[in-house]
Each structure stands twice: as structure tokens, then as C-alpha cells.
Design an enzyme around this catalytic site. Structure first.
Site, PDB file in Angstrom:
ATOM      1  N   ASP A 139     -27.787  15.226 -13.584  1.00 29.41           N
ATOM      2  CA  ASP A 139     -26.585  14.371 -13.534  1.00 29.41           C
ATOM      3  C   ASP A 139     -26.855  12.974 -14.088  1.00 29.41           C
ATOM      4  O   ASP A 139     -25.916  12.244 -14.418  1.00 29.41           O
ATOM      5  CB  ASP A 139     -26.092  14.225 -12.083  1.00 29.41           C
ATOM      6  CG  ASP A 139     -25.569  15.536 -11.523  1.00 29.41           C
ATOM      7  OD1 ASP A 139     -25.414  16.483 -12.309  1.00 29.41           O
ATOM      8  OD2 ASP A 139     -25.321  15.604 -10.307  1.00 29.41           O
ATOM      9  N   CYS A 173     -16.750  20.424 -14.159  1.00 28.19           N
ATOM     10  CA  CYS A 173     -17.116  19.851 -15.457  1.00 28.19           C
ATOM     11  C   CYS A 173     -17.562  20.946 -16.423  1.00 28.19           C
ATOM     12  O   CYS A 173     -18.245  21.887 -16.024  1.00 28.19           O
ATOM     13  CB  CYS A 173     -18.256  18.864 -15.271  1.00 28.19           C
ATOM     14  SG  CYS A 173     -17.792  17.420 -14.320  1.00 28.19           S
ATOM     15  N   LYS A 178     -21.059  12.082  -3.260  1.00 28.48           N
ATOM     16  CA  LYS A 178     -20.062  13.138  -3.519  1.00 28.48           C
ATOM     17  C   LYS A 178     -20.664  14.518  -3.267  1.00 28.48           C
ATOM     18  O   LYS A 178     -20.077  15.351  -2.574  1.00 28.48           O
ATOM     19  CB  LYS A 178     -19.593  13.051  -4.985  1.00 28.48           C
ATOM     20  CG  LYS A 178     -18.822  14.270  -5.466  1.00 28.48           C
ATOM     21  CD  LYS A 178     -18.350  14.119  -6.895  1.00 28.48           C
ATOM     22  CE  LYS A 178     -19.332  14.508  -7.960  1.00 28.48           C
ATOM     23  NZ  LYS A 178     -19.488  15.953  -8.211  1.00 28.48           N
ATOM     24  N   ASN A 179     -21.852  14.739  -3.840  1.00 25.98           N
ATOM     25  CA  ASN A 179     -22.412  16.098  -3.792  1.00 25.98           C
ATOM     26  C   ASN A 179     -23.001  16.463  -2.429  1.00 25.98           C
ATOM     27  O   ASN A 179     -23.329  17.623  -2.185  1.00 25.98           O
ATOM     28  CB  ASN A 179     -23.437  16.283  -4.916  1.00 25.98           C
ATOM     29  CG  ASN A 179     -22.750  16.321  -6.278  1.00 25.98           C
ATOM     30  OD1 ASN A 179     -21.535  16.479  -6.346  1.00 25.98           O
ATOM     31  ND2 ASN A 179     -23.505  16.149  -7.339  1.00 25.98           N
ATOM     32  N   ARG A 185     -13.392  11.016 -10.511  1.00 22.21           N
ATOM     33  CA  ARG A 185     -13.735  12.175  -9.654  1.00 22.21           C
ATOM     34  C   ARG A 185     -15.063  11.940  -8.947  1.00 22.21           C
ATOM     35  O   ARG A 185     -15.314  12.508  -7.885  1.00 22.21           O
ATOM     36  CB  ARG A 185     -13.863  13.441 -10.515  1.00 22.21           C
ATOM     37  CG  ARG A 185     -12.546  13.973 -11.020  1.00 22.21           C
ATOM     38  CD  ARG A 185     -12.739  15.240 -11.810  1.00 22.21           C
ATOM     39  NE  ARG A 185     -13.626  16.152 -11.083  1.00 22.21           N
ATOM     40  CZ  ARG A 185     -14.177  17.227 -11.605  1.00 22.21           C
ATOM     41  NH1 ARG A 185     -13.935  17.539 -12.848  1.00 22.21           N
ATOM     42  NH2 ARG A 185     -14.958  17.999 -10.885  1.00 22.21           N
ATOM     43  N   ARG A 192     -21.412  28.139 -16.011  1.00 26.22           N
ATOM     44  CA  ARG A 192     -21.671  27.867 -14.590  1.00 26.22           C
ATOM     45  C   ARG A 192     -21.242  29.080 -13.776  1.00 26.22           C
ATOM     46  O   ARG A 192     -20.174  29.108 -13.176  1.00 26.22           O
ATOM     47  CB  ARG A 192     -20.950  26.597 -14.151  1.00 26.22           C
ATOM     48  CG  ARG A 192     -21.385  25.378 -14.932  1.00 26.22           C
ATOM     49  CD  ARG A 192     -20.731  24.119 -14.472  1.00 26.22           C
ATOM     50  NE  ARG A 192     -21.264  23.629 -13.206  1.00 26.22           N
ATOM     51  CZ  ARG A 192     -20.770  22.590 -12.553  1.00 26.22           C
ATOM     52  NH1 ARG A 192     -19.739  21.928 -13.049  1.00 26.22           N
ATOM     53  NH2 ARG A 192     -21.299  22.198 -11.415  1.00 26.22           N
TER      54      ARG A 192
HETATM   55  C1  EPZ Z   1     -24.496  20.938  -8.214  1.00 25.37           C
HETATM   56  O1  EPZ Z   1     -23.754  21.863  -8.968  1.00 25.37           O
HETATM   57  C2  EPZ Z   1     -23.812  19.616  -8.381  1.00 25.37           C
HETATM   58  N1  EPZ Z   1     -22.434  19.722  -7.915  1.00 25.37           N
HETATM   59  C3  EPZ Z   1     -23.862  19.205  -9.848  1.00 25.37           C
HETATM   60  O2  EPZ Z   1     -23.303  17.917  -9.956  1.00 25.37           O
HETATM   61  C4  EPZ Z   1     -25.321  19.154 -10.305  1.00 25.37           C
HETATM   62  O3  EPZ Z   1     -25.354  18.874 -11.692  1.00 25.37           O
HETATM   63  C5  EPZ Z   1     -25.995  20.501 -10.035  1.00 25.37           C
HETATM   64  O4  EPZ Z   1     -25.848  20.858  -8.637  1.00 25.37           O
HETATM   65  C6  EPZ Z   1     -27.476  20.501 -10.360  1.00 25.37           C
HETATM   66  O5  EPZ Z   1     -28.125  19.498  -9.667  1.00 25.37           O
HETATM   67  C7  EPZ Z   1     -22.169  19.632  -6.607  1.00 25.37           C
HETATM   68  O6  EPZ Z   1     -23.053  19.477  -5.776  1.00 25.37           O
HETATM   69  C8  EPZ Z   1     -20.750  19.715  -6.198  1.00 25.37           C
HETATM   70  P1  EPZ Z   1     -26.374  24.772  -9.544  1.00 25.37           P
HETATM   71  P2  EPZ Z   1     -23.965  23.448  -8.791  1.00 25.37           P
HETATM   72  O7  EPZ Z   1     -25.807  25.944  -8.844  1.00 25.37           O
HETATM   73  O8  EPZ Z   1     -24.301  23.722  -7.375  1.00 25.37           O
HETATM   74  C9  EPZ Z   1     -26.917  28.312 -12.777  1.00 25.37           C
HETATM   75  C10 EPZ Z   1     -21.947  16.248 -10.955  1.00 25.37           C
HETATM   76  O9  EPZ Z   1     -21.866  15.710 -12.081  1.00 25.37           O
HETATM   77  N2  EPZ Z   1     -26.233  29.198 -11.809  1.00 25.37           N
HETATM   78  O10 EPZ Z   1     -27.601  24.152  -8.996  1.00 25.37           O
HETATM   79  O11 EPZ Z   1     -22.808  24.098  -9.404  1.00 25.37           O
HETATM   80  C11 EPZ Z   1     -25.949  27.291 -13.355  1.00 25.37           C
HETATM   81  O12 EPZ Z   1     -25.208  27.838 -14.415  1.00 25.37           O
HETATM   82  C12 EPZ Z   1     -22.148  17.724 -10.812  1.00 25.37           C
HETATM   83  O13 EPZ Z   1     -21.843  15.614  -9.893  1.00 25.37           O
HETATM   84  C13 EPZ Z   1     -26.027  30.519 -12.144  1.00 25.37           C
HETATM   85  O14 EPZ Z   1     -26.388  30.979 -13.226  1.00 25.37           O
HETATM   86  O15 EPZ Z   1     -25.252  23.639  -9.700  1.00 25.37           O
HETATM   87  C14 EPZ Z   1     -26.882  26.176 -13.767  1.00 25.37           C
HETATM   88  O16 EPZ Z   1     -27.419  26.450 -15.026  1.00 25.37           O
HETATM   89  C15 EPZ Z   1     -22.041  18.465 -12.072  1.00 25.37           C
HETATM   90  N3  EPZ Z   1     -25.392  31.331 -11.233  1.00 25.37           N
HETATM   91  C16 EPZ Z   1     -27.988  26.243 -12.728  1.00 25.37           C
HETATM   92  O17 EPZ Z   1     -27.893  27.539 -12.115  1.00 25.37           O
HETATM   93  C17 EPZ Z   1     -24.976  30.869 -10.020  1.00 25.37           C
HETATM   94  O18 EPZ Z   1     -24.409  31.662  -9.228  1.00 25.37           O
HETATM   95  C18 EPZ Z   1     -27.888  25.173 -11.631  1.00 25.37           C
HETATM   96  O19 EPZ Z   1     -26.593  25.168 -11.051  1.00 25.37           O
HETATM   97  C19 EPZ Z   1     -25.198  29.515  -9.684  1.00 25.37           C
HETATM   98  C20 EPZ Z   1     -25.832  28.690 -10.608  1.00 25.37           C
END
Ligand code: EPZ
Length: 422
Positions: A303, A116, A23-24, A395, A121
Site C-alpha cells: 500500500d 481498488c 482503515k484496514n 475512501r 483479487r
Molecule cells: C488487504 O487486502 C488490504 N485491504 C489491502 O489494502 C492491502 O493492499 C492488502 O491486504 C495487502 O496488504 C484491507 O485490509 C481491507 P490479500 P486483501 O488477500 O485482504 C491474492 C488499501 O489500499 N489472493 O492479502 O484483499 C490477491 O490477489 C488496500 O488499503 C488470492 O489470490 O489482500 C493478492 O495478490 C488495497 N486469493 C494477494 O493474495 C484470495 O482468495 C494478497 O491479497 C485472496 C488473496
């Protein structure tokens, strides 16, 4: 009637299952197809609610798509400059349309992304980077609007190796003028898969899989073919499902070279994995306690931590899970407690005490992975579990009920629902 997943625990899972496309990885790759007017053929795209939402959002921007021999065929001949539909608010990955749409037509407008509820986020890293590359960003209480007269390369150092921000910058940079450098980039295998696809379209991305990615902007991208990588989170979930029932599962089409810390932790927890190429046999005689700390790749995947929690509760002793990515990823704990799970802690750390005999009961899926955690717990529990809000799990897991049933699980989806929120 709202659907309920009914699971009778205690049946050992035996047989073979194939791991589906990720998915990701699929979501950013679908967004990236907007970067070309050529035809793209994608293999191994999972049929998931989030993927369907992403495709419907892309259609508004002019994408036409269909299926040929199981492959997804996509073409965005003429890009349309118009706001993204309200469903953009239901998935986090909708923000991934910003990079490609800015690069292709200089405009992106959408409801703020949802997804989620696993903590704060933000999208500030995305916005900051796009601004550095020459975009003007306006954020209202529920909308984001971004415009540019032309993107240019920049050196962006991410405060945290965000997966989505790394992907967005990479996509925006492919057609930008000059060179972009991403420092402290995310190193997840899904980033490598996206970079491979972008390069197949003619992009010049180097260093994906390391913390320093360089992208040299090119004039245009062309159509290409690509096979989406297998889903490492689905693989881990199916392993946990097999292990909690002390069954013997063989997983086919497992991703290669994407393990990070995961395999070592599984061994520590008493889960025996024997690998032959992309096939992995799973067995478990004894559940053992372990300490898990999640972190950006190659750390233990956030995850997968909810999915390991039920296994740790069966082990004799104390285990800990420390969450190093999100600030509210233990929202499944209150549901697991209804089944007898014993844990204490806060949003960052939980101490799990075992051994516990989990008991089936009525629970509600909090999100994709929290729901998957409850399914794993229910498979290993005594008695019947009824899980409401189970659409959230669909999902991220294609036909999970049917696939688990095919290896001996007593699981049935009762009722119907078309709720996409999560
Ligand atoms: C991706 O989310 C995945 N989703 C998530 O999978 C996964 O948990 C996550 O990466 C971490 O591995 C998809 O790929 C669609 P991040 P993403 O930006 O990209 C902070 C699942 O269950 N952050 O790496 O949204 C954020 O709050 C899902 O399949 C900011 O502060 O994750 C978090 O604490 C859920 N500002 C950390 O960084 C920003 O602009 C990591 O988030 C961006 C992120």
C-alpha cells in the site's frame, strides 16, 4: 460537478498532525462485531467512505450503531438472514462479512466484492477455507452464496499469506466446533489488532502476528471495548508528504512496533525520522535513490509503494520498485508521467530515473493509494495540479485536504460528488 482536488506545490509542510485509526484494521473489526449480540464500543474508528459502507452493510444484517463521545457503539442483538446490499460490490472488505455471518447465522449472500483495481483479487482462498470448515459455497457470475449447518475447525494452509483470508478464517473459527489452525497466515499488525479484539470478546485466538494461528472455538462471544490501532499506511503517506516538501512535520499517535522494513527504507531514501514514543518527527534534506520490494509483512507494505514513487523520482539516480503482492499496482505511473515522472517497466517492476522536477498538471486518481501518490507528487511539484476522481482518496484518508492544509499545504477541494466506486 465532479470534485477536483486542487494543489499548488512547493509549500513546505510544517507543524503537527495526528495519525488516524487504521482503515484496514477497522473494517474487519466492524465485521467481527457481528459475532456477538453484546454491545461493542470501538474507539479511534476513522470516518471514511469504506467504513460507512461497511456499517451500512452490517445494518442490513441487524446491526444497530451510533456514536457516543466520538466512540462507535455497535450492537447486533438479532441477526437478520438476508442478502447484503449492492454496495457490497464496491468494497473488497465486504467478503469479510462471510466469516462472522456464517458463524452467527449460517448464511452469507452478497455481490462479489469490488475495491481498488490493483490486479487480480481472487477470493478462492476464502472459499476453500470456508468449505474446509463445513460451508457450502455457490458462486454465480456476480453473486456469492454460502450456507452451513454448523462450522467446524480445520487445518488450513494458505497458498499466500492473504490478509483478508486470514481474517475471515479467524472470525469464522471463533464460534466453530473444535480447533482451527491457519498455516502460512498473514502476519500484518492489523491481524494482531483483530485477534486482540476477538479475544476481548472471549475468543481463544493464539499466534496472531506469526505464520501459525490457532483458534479454539468457543460457545459464544460477548460485548467488549477496543481501540483500533493507528493507520500505518496513513502514517507513511504523511511522512512522504512532509519529506517531498522538505518540511518539518511531527506525527502524533503513530503505531508502535509495526514498522517492518519501512523505516529502514525511509532512512535509505534520506528521510530522517526521530521517534519519541508514539511521536515521530520527519525531516529531509536530500532525496536519495533506493530499491523497494514489496511483500507480506514484515516486508515493505504494498500500500505504500505508490506513495514512495514520487520521492524516488526526485532523487539523483536510478531506483527500482518491485511489487510482490499484486499484479497491477503501477496503475498510477501513467498519471505521474503527465507530471514528468520517468519510469519504465511492467506490472511487477518499475525502474525510476531521477532527478526529475515534477510539474503540476491535470491528473485522475486511479485508486486510494494511487491517488495519495499523486497528492504527494503534487505537493512537491512546481505549479498547480488538479486531481479528478479524488473521492477515491477519501475512501482511505479522512479529511486529507483539511489536514494537509492545517500544516501549510495549498490544497483545496472544489465541487462535490457522492461517487463511492473505486
Ligand atoms: C488487504 O487486502 C488490504 N485491504 C489491502 O489494502 C492491502 O493492499 C492488502 O491486504 C495487502 O496488504 C484491507 O485490509 C481491507 P490479500 P486483501 O488477500 O485482504 C491474492 C488499501 O489500499 N489472493 O492479502 O484483499 C490477491 O490477489 C488496500 O488499503 C488470492 O489470490 O489482500 C493478492 O495478490 C488495497 N486469493 C494477494 O493474495 C484470495 O482468495 C494478497 O491479497 C485472496 C488473496
Amino acid at each position: 460537478m465532479c470534485p477536483v482536488l486542487r494543489i499548488v506545490g512547493g509549500q513546505p509542510l510544517e507543524g503537527e498532525l495526528q495519525v488516524n485509526g487504521s482503515k484496514n484494521a477497522a473494517l474487519p473489526i466492524i465485521a467481527a462485531t457481528l459475532l456477538t449480540d453484546g454491545e461493542v464500543r470501538l474507539k479511534n474508528v476513522p470516518d471514511l467512505v469504506d467504513v460507512r459502507v461497511m456499517l451500512s452493510l452490517c445494518r442490513v444484517s441487524g446491526m444497530e450503531f451510533g456514536y457516543r463521545g466520538g466512540d462507535l457503539i455497535v450492537r447486533t442483538g438479532q441477526i437478520r438472514e438476508c442478502p447484503t446490499r449492492p454496495e457490497a460490490g464496491s468494497i473488497r472488505a465486504s467478503i469479510l462479512l462471510a466469516g462472522p455471518l456464517l458463524a452467527r447465522c449460517g448464511h452469507f449472500q452478497a455481490p462479489l466484492p469490488g475495491g481498488c483495481s490493483i490486479g487480480d483479487r481472487g477470493i478462492d482462498f476464502h472459499i476453500q477455507a470456508l468449505r474446509m470448515m463445513g460451508a457450502q459455497v455457490a458462486i454465480g457470475s456476480d453473486m456469492i452464496r454460502v450456507r452451513t449447518g454448523g462450522l467446524h475447525g480445520a487445518q488450513v494452509e494458505l497458498p499466500f499469506p492473504s490478509v483478508g483470508a486470514t481474517e475471515n478464517i479467524m472470525m469464522a473459527a471463533t464460534l466453530a466446533e473444535g480447533r482451527t489452525r491457519i498455516l502460512n497466515a498473514a502476519r500484518e499488525p492489523e491481524i494482531v489488532d483483530l485477534a486482540t479484539f476477538l479475544n476481548r470478546m472471549g475468543a481463544a485466538v493464539e499466534g496472531a502476528g506469526t505464520s501459525h494461528i490457532q483458534i479454539k472455538g468457543v460457545e459464544e462471544l460477548k460485548g467488549a471495548g477496543h481501540e483500533v490501532m493507528p493507520d500505518r499506511i496513513e502514517m507513511g503517506t504523511l511522512m512522504a508528504a512532509g519529506a517531498i516538501t522538505r518540511g518539518r512535520l511531527t506525527l502524533k499517535r503513530c503505531p508502535l512496533n509495526t514498522d517492518g522494513e519501512f523505516f529502514d527504507k525511509m532512512a535509505e531514501m534520506g528521510i530522517e525520522l526521530s521517534r519519541r514514543g508514539s511521536e515521530i518527527a520527519v525531516a529531509c534534506e536530500e532525496h536519495r535513490p533506493a530499491d523497494i520490494r514489496t511483500g507480506p509483512y514484515p516486508g515493505f507494505a504494498t500500500d505504500l509503494q505508490p506513495i514512495m514513487a514520487p520521492l524516488l523520482s526526485l532523487a539523483d539516480g536510478e531506483s527500482t520498485i518491485v511489487e510482490g503482492v499484486f499484479d497491477n499496482r503501477f496503475n498510477y505511473v501513467s498519471e505521474l508521467r503527465k507530471m514528468g515522472f520517468r519510469a519504465e517497466g511492467d506490472g511487477r517492476r518499475q525502474t525510476i530515473r531521477g532527478p526529475t522536477r515534477l510539474q503540476g498538471c491535470n491528473v485522475v486518481a486511479p485508486d486510494i493509494r494511487g491517488g495519495a501518490s499523486l497528492i504527494v507528487a503534487a505537493l512537491g511539484a512546481e505549479g498547480v495540479t488538479n486531481m479528478a476522481s479524488c473521492q477515491k482518496v477519501f475512501r482511505g484518508y479522512e479529511r486529507i485536504d483539511q489536514r494537509l492544509r492545517s500544516v501549510g499545504a495549498d490544497i483545496e477541494l472544489m465541487g462535490e460528488d457522492d461517487d463511492l466506486e473505486g
